[in-house]
Design a protein around this motif. Structure first.
Motif, PDB file in Angstrom:
ATOM      1  N   ALA A  86       0.811  -1.219   0.000  1.00  0.00           N
ATOM      2  CA  ALA A  86       0.000   0.000   0.000  1.00  0.00           C
ATOM      3  C   ALA A  86       0.842   1.265   0.000  1.00  0.00           C
ATOM      4  CB  ALA A  86      -0.940  -0.011   1.204  1.00  0.00           C
ATOM      5  N   ASP A  87       1.961   1.258   0.744  1.00  0.00           N
ATOM      6  CA  ASP A  87       2.753   2.496   0.845  1.00  0.00           C
ATOM      7  C   ASP A  87       3.943   2.537  -0.107  1.00  0.00           C
ATOM      8  OD1 ASP A  87       4.744   0.916   1.996  1.00  0.00           O
ATOM      9  OD2 ASP A  87       4.374   1.600   4.028  1.00  0.00           O
ATOM     10  N   GLY A  88       4.055   1.538  -0.985  1.00  0.00           N
ATOM     11  CA  GLY A  88       5.088   1.566  -2.017  1.00  0.00           C
ATOM     12  C   GLY A  88       6.460   1.086  -1.579  1.00  0.00           C
ATOM     13  N   THR A  89       6.562   0.478  -0.390  1.00  0.00           N
ATOM     14  CA  THR A  89       7.868   0.016   0.097  1.00  0.00           C
ATOM     15  C   THR A  89       8.467  -1.046  -0.819  1.00  0.00           C
ATOM     16  OG1 THR A  89       7.329   0.528   2.403  1.00  0.00           O
ATOM     17  CG2 THR A  89       9.057  -1.098   2.019  1.00  0.00           C
ATOM     18  N   ILE A  90       7.650  -1.999  -1.248  1.00  0.00           N
ATOM     19  CA  ILE A  90       8.151  -3.058  -2.134  1.00  0.00           C
ATOM     20  C   ILE A  90       8.614  -2.460  -3.455  1.00  0.00           C
ATOM     21  CG2 ILE A  90       7.465  -5.094  -3.481  1.00  0.00           C
ATOM     22  CD1 ILE A  90       5.709  -5.916  -1.120  1.00  0.00           C
ATOM     23  N   GLU A  91       7.857  -1.504  -3.960  1.00  0.00           N
ATOM     24  CA  GLU A  91       8.248  -0.854  -5.221  1.00  0.00           C
ATOM     25  C   GLU A  91       9.552  -0.088  -5.052  1.00  0.00           C
ATOM     26  OE1 GLU A  91       6.211   1.914  -8.712  1.00  0.00           O
ATOM     27  OE2 GLU A  91       5.135   1.509  -6.833  1.00  0.00           O
ATOM     28  N   ARG A  92       9.713   0.630  -3.941  1.00  0.00           N
ATOM     29  CA  ARG A  92      10.951   1.386  -3.700  1.00  0.00           C
ATOM     30  C   ARG A  92      12.143   0.450  -3.567  1.00  0.00           C
ATOM     31  NH1 ARG A  92       7.435   4.376  -0.518  1.00  0.00           N
ATOM     32  NH2 ARG A  92       8.063   3.298   1.391  1.00  0.00           N
ATOM     33  N   ARG A 242       4.222 -18.999  -6.742  1.00  0.00           N
ATOM     34  CA  ARG A 242       3.064 -18.175  -6.407  1.00  0.00           C
ATOM     35  C   ARG A 242       2.521 -17.483  -7.657  1.00  0.00           C
ATOM     36  NH1 ARG A 242      -0.150 -17.665  -1.626  1.00  0.00           N
ATOM     37  NH2 ARG A 242      -1.297 -15.701  -1.834  1.00  0.00           N
ATOM     38  N   LEU A 243       3.351 -17.376  -8.690  1.00  0.00           N
ATOM     39  CA  LEU A 243       2.969 -16.668  -9.907  1.00  0.00           C
ATOM     40  C   LEU A 243       2.565 -17.607 -11.040  1.00  0.00           C
ATOM     41  CD1 LEU A 243       5.750 -13.957  -9.704  1.00  0.00           C
ATOM     42  CD2 LEU A 243       3.327 -13.675  -9.205  1.00  0.00           C
ATOM     43  N   ALA A 244       2.539 -18.923 -10.778  1.00  0.00           N
ATOM     44  CA  ALA A 244       2.098 -19.864 -11.804  1.00  0.00           C
ATOM     45  C   ALA A 244       0.617 -19.684 -12.100  1.00  0.00           C
ATOM     46  CB  ALA A 244       2.372 -21.295 -11.353  1.00  0.00           C
ATOM     47  N   ARG A 245      -0.087 -19.113 -11.143  1.00  0.00           N
ATOM     48  CA  ARG A 245      -1.496 -18.746 -11.260  1.00  0.00           C
ATOM     49  C   ARG A 245      -1.678 -17.498 -10.421  1.00  0.00           C
ATOM     50  NH1 ARG A 245      -6.424 -21.760 -12.275  1.00  0.00           N
ATOM     51  NH2 ARG A 245      -5.122 -23.558 -12.774  1.00  0.00           N
ATOM     52  N   ASP A 246      -2.690 -16.707 -10.684  1.00  0.00           N
ATOM     53  CA  ASP A 246      -2.908 -15.513  -9.857  1.00  0.00           C
ATOM     54  C   ASP A 246      -3.805 -15.890  -8.680  1.00  0.00           C
ATOM     55  OD1 ASP A 246      -3.472 -13.025  -8.745  1.00  0.00           O
ATOM     56  OD2 ASP A 246      -3.347 -12.021 -10.680  1.00  0.00           O
ATOM     57  N   TYR A 247      -3.210 -15.884  -7.478  1.00  0.00           N
ATOM     58  CA  TYR A 247      -3.926 -16.253  -6.268  1.00  0.00           C
ATOM     59  C   TYR A 247      -4.385 -15.043  -5.454  1.00  0.00           C
ATOM     60  CZ  TYR A 247      -2.047 -20.972  -6.941  1.00  0.00           C
ATOM     61  OH  TYR A 247      -1.737 -22.198  -7.454  1.00  0.00           O
ATOM     62  N   GLU A 248      -3.964 -13.850  -5.853  1.00  0.00           N
ATOM     63  CA  GLU A 248      -4.166 -12.678  -5.002  1.00  0.00           C
ATOM     64  C   GLU A 248      -5.574 -12.101  -5.162  1.00  0.00           C
ATOM     65  OE1 GLU A 248      -1.619 -12.691  -3.136  1.00  0.00           O
ATOM     66  OE2 GLU A 248      -0.524 -13.951  -4.550  1.00  0.00           O
ATOM     67  N   THR A 249      -6.178 -11.756  -4.035  1.00  0.00           N
ATOM     68  CA  THR A 249      -7.511 -11.167  -4.055  1.00  0.00           C
ATOM     69  C   THR A 249      -7.496  -9.806  -4.739  1.00  0.00           C
ATOM     70  OG1 THR A 249      -8.070 -12.309  -1.997  1.00  0.00           O
ATOM     71  CG2 THR A 249      -9.460 -10.448  -2.623  1.00  0.00           C
ATOM     72  N   ARG A 250      -6.445  -9.035  -4.482  1.00  0.00           N
ATOM     73  CA  ARG A 250      -6.362  -7.678  -5.011  1.00  0.00           C
ATOM     74  C   ARG A 250      -5.286  -7.589  -6.097  1.00  0.00           C
ATOM     75  NH1 ARG A 250      -6.150  -3.969   0.350  1.00  0.00           N
ATOM     76  NH2 ARG A 250      -6.340  -2.343  -1.245  1.00  0.00           N
ATOM     77  N   PRO A 251      -5.572  -6.936  -7.211  1.00  0.00           N
ATOM     78  CA  PRO A 251      -4.571  -6.808  -8.282  1.00  0.00           C
ATOM     79  C   PRO A 251      -3.262  -6.183  -7.814  1.00  0.00           C
ATOM     80  CG  PRO A 251      -6.731  -6.167  -9.088  1.00  0.00           C
ATOM     81  CD  PRO A 251      -6.874  -6.351  -7.607  1.00  0.00           C
ATOM     82  N   GLU A 252      -3.314  -5.218  -6.888  1.00  0.00           N
ATOM     83  CA  GLU A 252      -2.080  -4.590  -6.425  1.00  0.00           C
ATOM     84  C   GLU A 252      -1.198  -5.571  -5.657  1.00  0.00           C
ATOM     85  OE1 GLU A 252      -5.418  -2.833  -3.745  1.00  0.00           O
ATOM     86  OE2 GLU A 252      -5.183  -3.602  -5.799  1.00  0.00           O
ATOM     87  N   HIS A 253      -1.811  -6.573  -5.024  1.00  0.00           N
ATOM     88  CA  HIS A 253      -1.018  -7.622  -4.373  1.00  0.00           C
ATOM     89  C   HIS A 253      -0.353  -8.510  -5.422  1.00  0.00           C
ATOM     90  CE1 HIS A 253      -3.182  -7.419  -0.191  1.00  0.00           C
ATOM     91  NE2 HIS A 253      -2.492  -6.325  -0.481  1.00  0.00           N
ATOM     92  N   SER A 254      -1.043  -8.725  -6.534  1.00  0.00           N
ATOM     93  CA  SER A 254      -0.435  -9.479  -7.642  1.00  0.00           C
ATOM     94  C   SER A 254       0.790  -8.746  -8.171  1.00  0.00           C
ATOM     95  CB  SER A 254      -1.443  -9.677  -8.770  1.00  0.00           C
ATOM     96  OG  SER A 254      -2.530 -10.463  -8.355  1.00  0.00           O
TER      97      SER A 254
END
Length: 281
Positions: A86-92, A242-254
């Motif tokens: 949510a706060d962009g830490t992973i992106e940074r 985890r990326l062999a299929r999309d398991y995430e409820t929210r697209p931003e988590h994907s």
């Protein structure tokens, strides 16, 4: 701080060298977080173990609640993952490692050219139908991952949409982001799915979008100039279960899961390590 003495290391764990690259970003996040926490109680989590747990989920594909007991509670790990998304830490963190790897390769930190492509992927039953769609060309019901990579194949941008979103629409969105976040980029290579609209939109932004078609005279697999770079990047990403299929409820988590797969790759490249070189089997 090293891995918890209560458990043995997993191949997905961060080595000391890779943790040294990741730690400044996460420590800065905690410092900012504590400024608004009023010093109220609550257990302070080991950030290295939290990141190790997230990378474990990313690499193995397990559900959060199936995390081994040696890690922090799955609720704690997921809460950090959600907050860092949510706060962009992973992106940074991805940007920081991207710059380090490019400079190690003798390149400038910011690229001047990129490659754009998309991948439609099936979704898990738990994914809300409102975030899914149908890719009519590939006959896939699910979501579409559109990514931008530099000429080394390193991730610059990612957006996850319903699979029914056209490459042109996703491409225009990415080109707009590129013009803001990576203004040094003036060239982009794409496949034929991005004809006309994306090309024209790129021209408006000062980005020369070049369509590279596949050689129709060649049957089966063939290496397509320029575009093979992004195809390889999808291959790197798909090594993470985890990326062999999309398991995430929210697209931003994907999107975060895709960034984490590349972060794992970047950290190893920045330190010159592989799992075998640091992990004692």
């Amino acid at each position: 701080m090293k891995n918890s003495p209560q458990r043995k290391a997993y191949p997905s764990d961060l080595s000391d060298a890779r943790w040294a690259l990741v730690e400044p970003v996460l420590t800065a996040w905690r410092t900012e977080r504590q400024k608004t926490s009023l010093g109220l109680g609550g257990r302070v989590s080991d950030l290295r173990e939290v990141m190790n747990a997230i990378l474990y989920v990313n690499r193995t594909g397990i559900a959060w609640r199936y995390l081994p007991h040696g890690f922090p509670p799955h609720t704690t790990v997921f809460a950090h993952f959600s907050a860092w998304t949510a706060d962009g830490t992973i992106e940074r963190l991805g940007v920081r490692l991207h710059h380090l790897v490019r400079e190690k390769e003798g390149r400038s930190a910011e690229p001047t050219a990129c490659v754009i492509d998309a991948q439609s992927i099936k979704t898990a039953p738990s994914v809300p139908t409102a975030t899914q769609g149908i890719d009519a060309a590939k006959k896939i019901v699910g979501r579409k991952r559109s990514i931008v990579v530099d000429t080394l194949g390193l991730l610059l941008l990612v957006t996850v949409t319903a699979a029914g979103v056209s490459d042109n629409d996703a491409g225009k969105q990415l080109l707009t982001q590129l013009a803001t976040t990576h203004p040094t980029i003036t060239k982009a290579w794409v496949d034929t799915g991005y004809k006309t609209q994306a090309v024209e939109h790129g021209a408006e932004l000062g980005i020369d979008v070049d369509v590279v078609p596949r050689n129709t005279q060649v049957k089966g697999f063939s290496v397509v100039p320029r575009r093979w770079v992004v195809e390889r990047s999808f291959g790197w990403i798909m090594m993470h279960r985890r990326l062999a299929r999309d398991y995430e409820t929210r697209p931003e988590h994907s999107e975060s899961m895709i960034r984490l797969a590349m972060i794992s790759n970047l950290a190893k490249r920045a330190t010159g390590e592989s799992t075998i070189t640091w992990h004692n089997p």
